[in-house]
Enzyme design. Structure first.
Site, PDB file in Angstrom:
ATOM      1  N   THR A  18      -2.083  -9.390   2.684  1.00 59.62           N
ATOM      2  CA  THR A  18      -0.931  -8.335   0.698  1.00 59.62           C
ATOM      3  C   THR A  18      -1.364  -9.780   0.114  1.00 59.62           C
ATOM      4  OG1 THR A  18       0.464 -10.464   1.282  1.00 59.62           O
ATOM      5  CG2 THR A  18       0.504  -8.365   2.343  1.00 59.62           C
ATOM      6  N   ASP A  19      -1.580  -9.517  -1.319  1.00 53.89           N
ATOM      7  CA  ASP A  19      -2.187  -9.431  -2.336  1.00 53.89           C
ATOM      8  C   ASP A  19      -0.737 -10.568  -2.772  1.00 53.89           C
ATOM      9  OD1 ASP A  19       0.111  -7.944  -3.873  1.00 53.89           O
ATOM     10  OD2 ASP A  19      -1.698  -7.007  -4.456  1.00 53.89           O
ATOM     11  N   ARG A  20      -0.806 -11.027  -4.030  1.00 52.78           N
ATOM     12  CA  ARG A  20       1.160 -11.962  -4.290  1.00 52.78           C
ATOM     13  C   ARG A  20       2.362 -10.750  -4.681  1.00 52.78           C
ATOM     14  NH1 ARG A  20       1.249 -16.196  -9.004  1.00 52.78           N
ATOM     15  NH2 ARG A  20       3.676 -16.313  -9.530  1.00 52.78           N
ATOM     16  N   GLY A  22       3.035  -8.801  -2.162  1.00 52.11           N
ATOM     17  CA  GLY A  22       3.470  -8.320  -0.837  1.00 52.11           C
ATOM     18  C   GLY A  22       3.029  -7.325  -0.469  1.00 52.11           C
ATOM     19  N   VAL A  23       1.541  -6.965  -1.093  1.00 51.09           N
ATOM     20  CA  VAL A  23       1.425  -5.435  -0.586  1.00 51.09           C
ATOM     21  C   VAL A  23       0.172  -5.662  -0.261  1.00 51.09           C
ATOM     22  CG1 VAL A  23       0.315  -3.287  -1.944  1.00 51.09           C
ATOM     23  CG2 VAL A  23       2.597  -4.374  -3.464  1.00 51.09           C
TER      24      VAL A  23
END
Length: 146
Positions: A18-20, A22-23
């Site tokens: 995930t990215d920052r 949360g995706v």
């Protein structure tokens, strides 16, 4: 598009995917497509390692992804994969990533097209290089996609 029956493989989204926000980072869906593809082939009785040990390679020629909804950290998702085209020199897989559970909301769809190569990276006809594998894939590709 007509093709084989869907092969399903469940996984839980890991934090590192995930990215920052949360995706799930978009490139990770291609990794999941690969996971689904290798597990489908394994369930047919052939491991990718075995293919490579016989001198067959299967690099990606094309990849397509359509994003509908994001997967998020700790989600349980299902990677669905099926074979939709089985030529003598190429093979195409279709994928769907769904949220696990009732309803199975579609998150991402797409697929990949691959070419059969030998160890020298020269295109080959699978029907000549590995007739048994070619027949196996033809049988699987011809199943009703439901």
């Amino acid at each position: 598009m007509n093709g084989s029956a869907w092969h399903r493989h469940e996984l839980r989204v890991r934090y590192q995917e995930t990215d920052r926000m949360g995706v799930v980072y978009h490139a990770n869906y291609l990794n999941w497509f690969e996971w689904g593809r290798t597990e489908l082939i394994r369930d047919l009785g052939v491991a990718y390692r075995e293919l490579e040990e016989t001198g067959l390679l299967l690099p990606v020629l094309e990849a397509e992804l359509k994003f509908r909804q994001p997967a998020r950290y700790d989600d349980l998702v299902v990677v669905e994969t099926r074979i939709v085209e089985c030529g003598t020199a190429t093979i195409r897989f279709e994928n769907a990533i769904r949220r696990a559970g009732e309803g199975g909301e579609l998150l991402v769809s797409g697929g990949t097209k691959h070419v059969w190569l030998n160890a020298a990276w020269k295109p080959v006809r699978l029907s000549r290089e590995s007739p048994a594998l070619y027949e196996l894939l033809q049988r699987h590709c011809g199943q009703d996609g439901g």
